[in-house]
Design a protein around this motif. Structure first.
Motif: not given
Length: 86
Positions: A4, A48, A51, A56-58
């Motif tokens: 990821e 979200r 993150r 940790k997230s796009n």
């Protein structure tokens, strides 16, 4: 297994420029805004947002635009580029 992506922060890791996620987090701290408030305004969950801000997230383009507007930050197009293919 595909690894990821860690999001926009990866763009600046090997650069002398501030990590974009650091800029967002510093600005949130400066303004004294809670992540819960930002998440509500962005219409995403607080998890979200957390993150995203931790890498940790796009981050989607519309999320970045909204976050910049909430934090009164200008998007500098020179920081983002892609090479055109022939």
């Amino acid at each position: 297994d595909a690894q990821e992506s860690r999001g926009l922060g990866d763009v600046y890791k090997d650069s002398d420029k501030h990590n974009i996620l650091d800029i967002f987090n510093e600005r949130i701290y400066e303004l004294g805004i809670k992540q819960k408030y930002i998440a509500e305004k962005m219409n995403i969950t607080q998890d979200r947002l957390s993150r995203i801000l931790s890498g940790k997230s796009n981050m989607l383009a519309d999320e970045m635009i909204t976050l910049c507007a909430l934090l009164d930050l200008e998007i500098n197009p020179q920081l983002f580029y892609c090479q055109k293919t022939a």
